[in-house]
Structures are given as structure tokens and as C-alpha cells.
Design an enzyme around this catalytic site. Structure first.
Site, PDB file in Angstrom:
ATOM      1  N   LYS A  54       0.715  -1.177   0.049  1.00  0.00           N
ATOM      2  CA  LYS A  54      -0.089  -0.021   0.033  1.00  0.00           C
ATOM      3  C   LYS A  54       0.923   1.186   0.091  1.00  0.00           C
ATOM      4  CE  LYS A  54       0.681   1.461   4.451  1.00  0.00           C
ATOM      5  NZ  LYS A  54       1.395   2.618   4.668  1.00  0.00           N
ATOM      6  N   PRO A  89       9.558  -4.426  -0.651  1.00  0.00           N
ATOM      7  CA  PRO A  89      10.778  -4.066   0.272  1.00  0.00           C
ATOM      8  C   PRO A  89      10.324  -3.969   1.558  1.00  0.00           C
ATOM      9  CG  PRO A  89      10.693  -2.343  -1.450  1.00  0.00           C
ATOM     10  CD  PRO A  89       9.386  -3.167  -1.675  1.00  0.00           C
ATOM     11  N   VAL A  90      11.179  -4.360   2.586  1.00  0.00           N
ATOM     12  CA  VAL A  90      10.915  -4.747   4.043  1.00  0.00           C
ATOM     13  C   VAL A  90      11.097  -3.202   4.927  1.00  0.00           C
ATOM     14  CG1 VAL A  90      11.600  -6.047   6.080  1.00  0.00           C
ATOM     15  CG2 VAL A  90      11.382  -6.962   3.911  1.00  0.00           C
ATOM     16  N   ALA A  94       9.642  -0.574   5.076  1.00  0.00           N
ATOM     17  CA  ALA A  94       9.790   0.548   3.956  1.00  0.00           C
ATOM     18  C   ALA A  94       8.756   1.378   3.978  1.00  0.00           C
ATOM     19  CB  ALA A  94      10.049  -0.127   2.570  1.00  0.00           C
ATOM     20  N   GLY A  95       7.656   1.159   4.878  1.00  0.00           N
ATOM     21  CA  GLY A  95       6.239   2.058   4.860  1.00  0.00           C
ATOM     22  C   GLY A  95       5.413   1.642   3.641  1.00  0.00           C
ATOM     23  N   GLY A 120       4.217  -4.064   3.960  1.00  0.00           N
ATOM     24  CA  GLY A 120       4.661  -5.339   3.370  1.00  0.00           C
ATOM     25  C   GLY A 120       4.386  -6.611   4.404  1.00  0.00           C
ATOM     26  N   GLY A 121       4.960  -6.397   5.612  1.00  0.00           N
ATOM     27  CA  GLY A 121       4.659  -7.384   6.603  1.00  0.00           C
ATOM     28  C   GLY A 121       3.209  -7.424   6.972  1.00  0.00           C
ATOM     29  N   SER A 122       2.476  -6.025   7.025  1.00  0.00           N
ATOM     30  CA  SER A 122       1.108  -6.173   7.446  1.00  0.00           C
ATOM     31  C   SER A 122       0.206  -7.028   6.440  1.00  0.00           C
ATOM     32  CB  SER A 122       0.582  -4.678   7.797  1.00  0.00           C
ATOM     33  OG  SER A 122       1.288  -4.029   8.600  1.00  0.00           O
ATOM     34  N   SER A 123       0.452  -6.880   5.164  1.00  0.00           N
ATOM     35  CA  SER A 123      -0.182  -7.489   4.165  1.00  0.00           C
ATOM     36  C   SER A 123       0.203  -9.040   4.367  1.00  0.00           C
ATOM     37  CB  SER A 123       0.401  -7.069   3.014  1.00  0.00           C
ATOM     38  OG  SER A 123      -0.482  -7.325   1.849  1.00  0.00           O
ATOM     39  N   ASP A 133      -2.084  -1.394  10.576  1.00  0.00           N
ATOM     40  CA  ASP A 133      -2.166  -1.682   9.198  1.00  0.00           C
ATOM     41  C   ASP A 133      -2.910  -2.700   8.702  1.00  0.00           C
ATOM     42  OD1 ASP A 133      -1.380   0.980   8.741  1.00  0.00           O
ATOM     43  OD2 ASP A 133       0.755   0.289   7.789  1.00  0.00           O
TER      44      ASP A 133
HETATM   45  O1  C5P Z   1       0.232  -0.903  15.439  1.00  0.00           O
HETATM   46  P1  C5P Z   1       1.802  -1.153  14.842  1.00  0.00           P
HETATM   47  O2  C5P Z   1       2.475  -2.265  15.641  1.00  0.00           O
HETATM   48  O3  C5P Z   1       1.851  -1.409  13.564  1.00  0.00           O
HETATM   49  O4  C5P Z   1       2.549   0.290  15.242  1.00  0.00           O
HETATM   50  C1  C5P Z   1       3.993   0.311  15.196  1.00  0.00           C
HETATM   51  C2  C5P Z   1       4.132   1.748  16.096  1.00  0.00           C
HETATM   52  O5  C5P Z   1       3.796   2.775  15.116  1.00  0.00           O
HETATM   53  C3  C5P Z   1       3.473   1.829  17.490  1.00  0.00           C
HETATM   54  O6  C5P Z   1       4.287   1.208  18.254  1.00  0.00           O
HETATM   55  C4  C5P Z   1       3.514   3.450  17.409  1.00  0.00           C
HETATM   56  O7  C5P Z   1       4.874   3.869  17.969  1.00  0.00           O
HETATM   57  C5  C5P Z   1       3.289   3.926  16.167  1.00  0.00           C
HETATM   58  N1  C5P Z   1       1.817   4.200  15.801  1.00  0.00           N
HETATM   59  C6  C5P Z   1       1.494   5.407  16.314  1.00  0.00           C
HETATM   60  N2  C5P Z   1       0.010   5.467  16.057  1.00  0.00           N
HETATM   61  C7  C5P Z   1      -0.827   4.733  15.141  1.00  0.00           C
HETATM   62  C8  C5P Z   1       0.040   3.623  14.557  1.00  0.00           C
HETATM   63  C9  C5P Z   1       1.334   3.312  14.965  1.00  0.00           C
HETATM   64  O8  C5P Z   1       2.027   5.750  17.199  1.00  0.00           O
HETATM   65  N3  C5P Z   1      -1.869   4.977  15.114  1.00  0.00           N
END
Ligand code: C5P
Length: 288
Positions: free
Chosen positions: A11, A95-96, A98-99, A102-105, A137
Site C-alpha cells: 500500500k 521492500p521490508v 519500508a512504509g 509488506g509485513g502487515s499485508s 495497518d
Molecule cells: O500498530 P503497529 O505495531 O503497527 O504500530 C507500530 C508503531 O507505530 C507503534 O508502536 C507506534 O509507535 C506507532 N503508531 C502510532 N500510532 C498509530 C499507529 C502506529 O503511534 N496509529
């Protein structure tokens, strides 16, 4: 059915706004998410052994509990009392770290696949709850397409499909820690917020130029000082004919939107050479 083969797509964020910080430390978000064609392959097979085994094409990628796809299988096994195990094979192209989610998908694919393989009939609401436990995500990755994500990322509203366009993804050769980016943002005064409504209107009008004009991600203010190349790649994408360019998620991947495949391909080559990057990928908007 003994096995299933799935495609886990990446995404990009057309917008990402932070509207507050919650008591639990998570940030209150408002973002327009868009699936792109680029995908990892996820193969899931039932095995007689009582555990999860994961293998990937990247030898350095954790294959244990640190991997979200592994955790997804484990959580489903324990929640639904499944005694047999699964073998998961990830063939990664996204890419890992990377924003690009990929891991969430991959994680969302394992939830979806286990539900089918074991005939669990998990309803959408329960599935969304399990997904959120695994990551902010993951609920969106189950949904895919064009969507507005709010809250931690789990309050999802389906939007009209984003008009088709070519997308160049370019990842600087560093990794940014998502928690570190959000933490850095906490000490920055956000001076510009995306106009989310304007981008939704542009999507509704089928106007990719207006979508590109509205691209905006507040996390850039935290990420660009950590990795100035993000700003440089954005400028280069625009110089190479992109209608707009932005960092995706918490970075460091930058994407450019193009109305011509040829222009996008030339831009991808130029950027790969100029910044000496490994991960520069030409893809396109994906709407199922
Ligand atoms: O939920 P997830 O483990 O993917 O989030 C990773 C990190 O991103 C969280 O530990 C937090 O630091 C940050 N985050 C956040 N607010 C969100 C989503 C993620 O601060 N809504």
C-alpha cells in the site's frame, strides 16, 4: 483443501494526517490508503506437526514470533484450538520495513488463508479485531483498495477507487523505525495538514492530477531530517515528470505518480542510478 496460494499487495498513503496523541501512546490518524499492484506471494500449507513453520526468500528476515505472518498463524491456532500446524512460505518482493505495509499485508493473507484452510468462518468483525491486535495497518490490508483509515488505522471507510496511474516506488537504503518517527513527530509543531477532503473529492472526480496535487504526509516532517534523501528523491521524481511525489507511511519509501508508463520507467531508471538504490519499482494503482 490442504494449501492456499495468495498475493499480498503493498500500500501507499495518498495522505497521512496525525490529529492527536492518545493516552495509550498511539497517534490518532486520518489517512487515505491505496493498494498497489506490487505483491509478495504467500503459500500456506497444513502440516501434521503441532507448530508454525515459516520460510522466506530473504535469509535475514525473522522466521519466528518476530514475523507478523508467523504471529498471525499462531494467534489463529490458539484462538480456535487448531491442533495441526501450518507451513508458511513467503516470497517477498515488497521492500521490508519500508512504509509499504509488506509485513502487515503478509499477516493479513495468513489470517485470510487460515480462515479458509481450516473452515473457521470467522466473521468480518472478529477478523478485524484479530487483525488490529497484530498491527495498526493489518485491518486495512484485509480490506484493500482505496480507503479512509482513522483511529489507530482500524476505522475504515471504503472510498471510490482511485483513478489508475503508474507508480514509481523508491526506497532509500536505510530503515526508519516507525515508533521513532512517531516519537520525533511529538516534538515538532505540524505546520501543514493534508486536505483529506480535497483528495477524496479528486478521487470521486476521477482526477489523478488533483489527487497528485493533494498528496501530503505529516510524518515527512519527522522522517526527512532523519533521512534527507527522502526529500531529494521527491524532487527528482517531480523533475522526471511525476504529477506528485510523497513519502509512504513512516517511510522511508517515496513514491511518484505518473500518467505515462514510459515516463515512469525512465524516471525509475534515472533515480535508481542517481541515488544508487536497490529498491526502485515500477508498479500501478490496484483496485480489486
Ligand atoms: O500498530 P503497529 O505495531 O503497527 O504500530 C507500530 C508503531 O507505530 C507503534 O508502536 C507506534 O509507535 C506507532 N503508531 C502510532 N500510532 C498509530 C499507529 C502506529 O503511534 N496509529
Amino acid at each position: 483443501m490442504n494449501y492456499i496460494n495468495l498475493k499480498s499487495r503493498a500500500k501507499i498513503n495518498l495522505t497521512l494526517d496525525v490529529t492527536g496523541v492518545r493516552d495509550d501512546g498511539y497517534h490518532e490518524l486520518k489517512m487515505i490508503m491505496q493498494t498497489v499492484e506490487l505483491y509478495d506471494r504467500v503459500y500456506i500449507k497444513k502440516i501434521d506437526k503441532p507448530y508454525v513453520k515459516l520460510k522466506s526468500n530473504l535469509e535475514w528476515l525473522p522466521a519466528d514470533n518476530r514475523n507478523l505472518a508467523f504471529r498471525a498463524a499462531d494467534i489463529i491456532r490458539s484462538m480456535y484450538g487448531i491442533e495441526s500446524g501450518v507451513f508458511i512460505e513467503l516470497n517477498k518482493s515488497i521492500p521490508v520495513a519500508a512504509g509499504l505495509a509488506g509485513g502487515s499485508s503478509d499477516c493479513a493473507s495468513v489470517l485470510y488463508g487460515m480462515n479458509i484452510l481450516f473452515g473457521l468462518k470467522i466473521n468480518r468483525q472478529d477478523m478485524a479485531k484479530i487483525a488490529l491486535k497484530l498491527g495498526s495497518d493489518v485491518p486495512y490490508c484485509l480490506m484493500r483498495g482505496t480507503a479512509l483509515a482513522e483511529g489507530r488505522g482500524e476505522i475504515l471507510t471504503r472510498l471510490n477507487p482511485c483513478p489508475q496511474a503508474w507508480i514509481v516506488l523508491a526506497k532509500p537504503m536505510i530503515s526508519l523505525s516507525t515508533p521513532a518517527v512517531y516519537k520525533a513527530l511529538d516534538s515538532i509543531d505540524i505546520d501543514y495538514h493534508p486536505d483529506t477532503e480535497a483528495v477524496i473529492n479528486a478521487i470521486n472526480a476521477g482526477d489523478i492530477r488533483a489527487v497528485a496535487d493533494g498528496l501530503s504526509n505529516v510524518l515527512e516532517a519527522a522522517s526527512i531530517p532523519m533521512c534527507p534523501m527522502i526529500g531529494e528523491i521527491k524532487a527528482e521524481l517531480i523533475k522526471n515528470g511525476a504529477l506528485g511525489a510523497l513519502m509512504s507511511g513512516s517511510g522511508p519509501t517515496v513514491f511518484g505518480i505518473f500518467d505515462s508508463k514510459k515516463k515512469a520507467a525512465v524516471a525509475a531508471n534515472n533515480i535508481k542510478a542517481k541515488f544508487n538504490l536497490r529498491d526502485v519499482i515500477l508498479t500501478k494503482i490496484f483496485n480489486a
